[in-house]
Design a protein around this motif. Structure first.
Motif, PDB file in Angstrom:
ATOM      1  N   LYS A 110      -9.974  -7.982   1.992  1.00  0.00           N
ATOM      2  CA  LYS A 110      -8.932  -7.176   1.323  1.00  0.00           C
ATOM      3  C   LYS A 110      -8.368  -7.975   0.157  1.00  0.00           C
ATOM      4  O   LYS A 110      -8.119  -7.425  -0.920  1.00  0.00           O
ATOM      5  CB  LYS A 110      -7.838  -6.869   2.346  1.00  0.00           C
ATOM      6  CG  LYS A 110      -6.849  -5.867   1.893  1.00  0.00           C
ATOM      7  CD  LYS A 110      -6.370  -5.005   3.057  1.00  0.00           C
ATOM      8  CE  LYS A 110      -5.302  -4.049   2.597  1.00  0.00           C
ATOM      9  NZ  LYS A 110      -3.944  -4.585   2.812  1.00  0.00           N
ATOM     10  N   ILE A 111      -8.173  -9.267   0.369  1.00  0.00           N
ATOM     11  CA  ILE A 111      -7.694 -10.108  -0.731  1.00  0.00           C
ATOM     12  C   ILE A 111      -8.853 -10.982  -1.183  1.00  0.00           C
ATOM     13  O   ILE A 111      -9.316 -11.862  -0.457  1.00  0.00           O
ATOM     14  CB  ILE A 111      -6.502 -10.983  -0.284  1.00  0.00           C
ATOM     15  CG1 ILE A 111      -5.335 -10.073   0.087  1.00  0.00           C
ATOM     16  CG2 ILE A 111      -6.102 -11.975  -1.382  1.00  0.00           C
ATOM     17  CD1 ILE A 111      -4.177 -10.787   0.727  1.00  0.00           C
ATOM     18  N   THR A 112      -9.345 -10.680  -2.370  1.00  0.00           N
ATOM     19  CA  THR A 112     -10.480 -11.435  -2.914  1.00  0.00           C
ATOM     20  C   THR A 112     -10.560 -11.175  -4.411  1.00  0.00           C
ATOM     21  O   THR A 112      -9.625 -10.628  -5.012  1.00  0.00           O
ATOM     22  CB  THR A 112     -11.792 -11.089  -2.174  1.00  0.00           C
ATOM     23  OG1 THR A 112     -12.806 -12.014  -2.576  1.00  0.00           O
ATOM     24  CG2 THR A 112     -12.265  -9.658  -2.436  1.00  0.00           C
ATOM     25  N   GLY A 114     -10.897  -9.554  -7.770  1.00  0.00           N
ATOM     26  CA  GLY A 114     -10.559  -8.173  -8.082  1.00  0.00           C
ATOM     27  C   GLY A 114     -11.687  -7.339  -8.660  1.00  0.00           C
ATOM     28  O   GLY A 114     -11.565  -6.112  -8.769  1.00  0.00           O
ATOM     29  N   ARG A 129     -12.617  -2.915   3.445  1.00  0.00           N
ATOM     30  CA  ARG A 129     -11.902  -4.118   2.988  1.00  0.00           C
ATOM     31  C   ARG A 129     -11.184  -4.747   4.169  1.00  0.00           C
ATOM     32  O   ARG A 129     -10.273  -4.156   4.742  1.00  0.00           O
ATOM     33  CB  ARG A 129     -10.935  -3.747   1.873  1.00  0.00           C
ATOM     34  CG  ARG A 129     -11.696  -3.051   0.733  1.00  0.00           C
ATOM     35  CD  ARG A 129     -10.849  -2.889  -0.475  1.00  0.00           C
ATOM     36  NE  ARG A 129     -10.430  -4.190  -0.983  1.00  0.00           N
ATOM     37  CZ  ARG A 129      -9.748  -4.335  -2.120  1.00  0.00           C
ATOM     38  NH1 ARG A 129      -9.413  -3.289  -2.820  1.00  0.00           N
ATOM     39  NH2 ARG A 129      -9.407  -5.528  -2.530  1.00  0.00           N
ATOM     40  N   PHE A 136      -4.253 -16.612   5.573  1.00  0.00           N
ATOM     41  CA  PHE A 136      -5.015 -16.255   4.364  1.00  0.00           C
ATOM     42  C   PHE A 136      -6.476 -16.718   4.386  1.00  0.00           C
ATOM     43  O   PHE A 136      -7.149 -16.690   3.372  1.00  0.00           O
ATOM     44  CB  PHE A 136      -4.333 -16.782   3.079  1.00  0.00           C
ATOM     45  CG  PHE A 136      -3.044 -16.081   2.781  1.00  0.00           C
ATOM     46  CD1 PHE A 136      -3.038 -14.871   2.110  1.00  0.00           C
ATOM     47  CD2 PHE A 136      -1.839 -16.622   3.204  1.00  0.00           C
ATOM     48  CE1 PHE A 136      -1.846 -14.200   1.856  1.00  0.00           C
ATOM     49  CE2 PHE A 136      -0.639 -15.957   2.954  1.00  0.00           C
ATOM     50  CZ  PHE A 136      -0.647 -14.744   2.273  1.00  0.00           C
ATOM     51  N   THR A 159      -7.160 -17.208  -3.088  1.00  0.00           N
ATOM     52  CA  THR A 159      -6.539 -18.104  -2.095  1.00  0.00           C
ATOM     53  C   THR A 159      -7.006 -19.549  -2.237  1.00  0.00           C
ATOM     54  O   THR A 159      -6.267 -20.469  -1.910  1.00  0.00           O
ATOM     55  CB  THR A 159      -6.861 -17.635  -0.667  1.00  0.00           C
ATOM     56  OG1 THR A 159      -8.286 -17.720  -0.490  1.00  0.00           O
ATOM     57  CG2 THR A 159      -6.385 -16.215  -0.414  1.00  0.00           C
ATOM     58  N   ASP A 325      -0.283  -7.026  -6.368  1.00  0.00           N
ATOM     59  CA  ASP A 325      -0.540  -6.589  -4.990  1.00  0.00           C
ATOM     60  C   ASP A 325       0.584  -7.117  -4.078  1.00  0.00           C
ATOM     61  O   ASP A 325       0.801  -8.332  -3.990  1.00  0.00           O
ATOM     62  CB  ASP A 325      -1.906  -7.172  -4.559  1.00  0.00           C
ATOM     63  CG  ASP A 325      -2.237  -6.869  -3.108  1.00  0.00           C
ATOM     64  OD1 ASP A 325      -1.334  -6.468  -2.359  1.00  0.00           O
ATOM     65  OD2 ASP A 325      -3.410  -7.059  -2.737  1.00  0.00           O
ATOM     66  N   GLU A 327       1.024  -7.727  -1.061  1.00  0.00           N
ATOM     67  CA  GLU A 327       0.709  -8.746  -0.043  1.00  0.00           C
ATOM     68  C   GLU A 327       0.740 -10.165  -0.592  1.00  0.00           C
ATOM     69  O   GLU A 327       0.908 -11.117   0.157  1.00  0.00           O
ATOM     70  CB  GLU A 327      -0.696  -8.478   0.520  1.00  0.00           C
ATOM     71  CG  GLU A 327      -0.689  -7.586   1.724  1.00  0.00           C
ATOM     72  CD  GLU A 327      -2.072  -7.494   2.329  1.00  0.00           C
ATOM     73  OE1 GLU A 327      -2.415  -8.358   3.146  1.00  0.00           O
ATOM     74  OE2 GLU A 327      -2.822  -6.568   1.950  1.00  0.00           O
ATOM     75  N   ILE A 328       0.510 -10.292  -1.888  1.00  0.00           N
ATOM     76  CA  ILE A 328       0.451 -11.640  -2.463  1.00  0.00           C
ATOM     77  C   ILE A 328       1.365 -11.783  -3.681  1.00  0.00           C
ATOM     78  O   ILE A 328       1.263 -12.739  -4.433  1.00  0.00           O
ATOM     79  CB  ILE A 328      -1.010 -12.014  -2.855  1.00  0.00           C
ATOM     80  CG1 ILE A 328      -1.659 -10.932  -3.735  1.00  0.00           C
ATOM     81  CG2 ILE A 328      -1.846 -12.341  -1.646  1.00  0.00           C
ATOM     82  CD1 ILE A 328      -2.987 -11.357  -4.342  1.00  0.00           C
ATOM     83  N   SER A 329       2.303 -10.842  -3.836  1.00  0.00           N
ATOM     84  CA  SER A 329       3.083 -10.860  -5.083  1.00  0.00           C
ATOM     85  C   SER A 329       4.084 -12.017  -5.148  1.00  0.00           C
ATOM     86  O   SER A 329       4.617 -12.300  -6.207  1.00  0.00           O
ATOM     87  CB  SER A 329       3.789  -9.519  -5.304  1.00  0.00           C
ATOM     88  OG  SER A 329       4.716  -9.331  -4.256  1.00  0.00           O
TER      89      SER A 329
END
Ligand code: PMP
Length: 364
Positions: A110-112, A114, A129, A136, A159, A325, A327-329
């Motif tokens: 999901k976080i990778t 873009g 995703r 993380f 990350t 995003d 989740e990581i803002s």
């Protein structure tokens, strides 16, 4: 948008690259470029004679460049594909392997990076995703038996956290009917490469770039290692879109860069040292810093939001990368620059947080 656009493309949300402002001179810590120039032989090779030769097309097979890569990595040129930046190979991979005989689908964290969801959308590939763990990191067990196009950046971006070769093996070996792409854009900064596994697994595609550790982001040169059959598929797409995808000068400069590998290894070592010192300095200021094996840090502070820190640094002439995003803002991605640049960066943060400045720079 014009009224002529293919309606299937109307909904595409394009990738947004990091900003490349021209309004003033910034300390640029936002797009993971190297702070160091290409090696001396690369600088020397970009001469007038070579520029005159630009009237001629480049070698569509990039034979010499492939031979040089094959020699350095002890592979056959038949296991290698070269491209206009590694984004192009990722593009080819989604196009080639996002749909196969058993259906359509891709899987990635999901976080990778873009660009993966952008390629999936572009080709109408349904994407699964998978969330990261709370710390993380990627859980390799989440990627077992998917048998779709699996795409993992290792180390992951933004990350910076990496998986081991054995964890990658687990993913590749448990997905024999889907291609597994391991994007090793940042592997030279302390990660563990898995590229030799291409000799054991015919479904593994390892993607690399000259943009980061080899200081050639502006030349646009990517490469990939895989089984002969996978490379043939990628070549088919390359010849169906742009056979001259790597220009003459870039082919030449790529060969020259490979001749001076030690120069780049030393630069990576310097960048790793600066990364560790910067991480220590940020932690001393109360930041949470994820364990990075890349040329960037992913960090957040309880004292200031990610967006505010990005804005305040930009006002002071330092650019870092902020992601909206939620989740990581609260995090920002900070490219590792030179020792001097990172000392200024840390001092600007102290200024923003109203802390006393470093005397004599961070301990490098
Ligand atoms: N993969 C990852 C994980 C990246 O961060 C980047 C850089 N934006 C790329 C691939 C593409 O790099 P390039 O096209 O410059 O080789």
């Amino acid at each position: 948008m014009s009224r002529f656009l293919n309606p299937e493309l109307a909904k595409i949300e394009a990738y947004i690259p990091g900003e490349q402002p021209r309004d003033m001179k910034y300390i640029k810590l936002n797009t993971n470029e190297s702070p160091y120039p290409p090696s001396p032989s690369v600088l020397y090779a970009a001469n007038e004679e070579e520029i005159k030769k630009l009237r001629l097309y480049s070698d569509p097979e990039s034979k010499e460049l492939k031979n040089a890569l094959a020699a350095l990595y002890a592979l056959s040129p038949k296991n290698i594909c070269v491209s206009n930046g590694s984004d192009e190979i990722l593009n080819f991979a989604f196009l080639a392997f996002g749909k196969n005989k058993s259906g359509s689908g891709a899987v990635f964290p999901k976080i990778t990076y873009g660009f993966y969801p952008v390629f999936a959308n572009l080709y109408g590939i349904e994407a699964e995703r998978i969330p990261l763990r709370d710390n993380f990191s990627i859980n390799p067990d989440d990627y077992i038996n998917k048998n779709k196009l699996t795409v993992i950046a290792n180390p992951n971006a933004p990350t910076g956290i990496s998986l081991t070769k054995e964890e990658i093996r687990k993913i590749v070996s448990s997905n024999p009917d889907g291609v597994v792409v391991i994007d090793e854009a940042y592997v030279d900064f302390g990660g563990e490469t898995c590229y030799e596994l291409i000799k054991e697994y015919d479904n593994l595609l390892v993607v690399r770039t000259f943009s980061k550790s080899r200081s050639m982001a502006g030349a646009r040169l990517g490469f990939a290692f895989a089984s002969e059959a996978i490379i043939e598929d990628l070549e088919k797409i390359r010849y169906s879109t742009n056979p001259y995808n790597v220009n003459r000068l870039t082919q030449l400069l790529g060969i020259k860069a490979l001749e001076e590998n030690d120069y780049y290894i030393k630069n990576c070592e310097r960048i790793i040292k600066t990364r560790e010192n910067t991480a220590k300095a940020l932690k001393e200021l109360g930041f949470t810093v994820l364990p990075s094996k890349t040329n960037f840090l992913f960090a957040k502070s309880e004292k200031i939001s990610g967006e505010k820190l990005y804005e305040e640094l930009k006002k002071r002439g330092v650019l870092i990368r902020h992601f909206s995003d939620p989740e990581i803002s609260n995090f920002n991605r900070i490219t590792i620059g030179s020792e001097e640049e990172m000392t200024i960066f840390v001092d600007k943060i102290k200024e923003i947080l109203r802390l006393p400045k470093t005397l004599g720079g961070i301990q490098l």
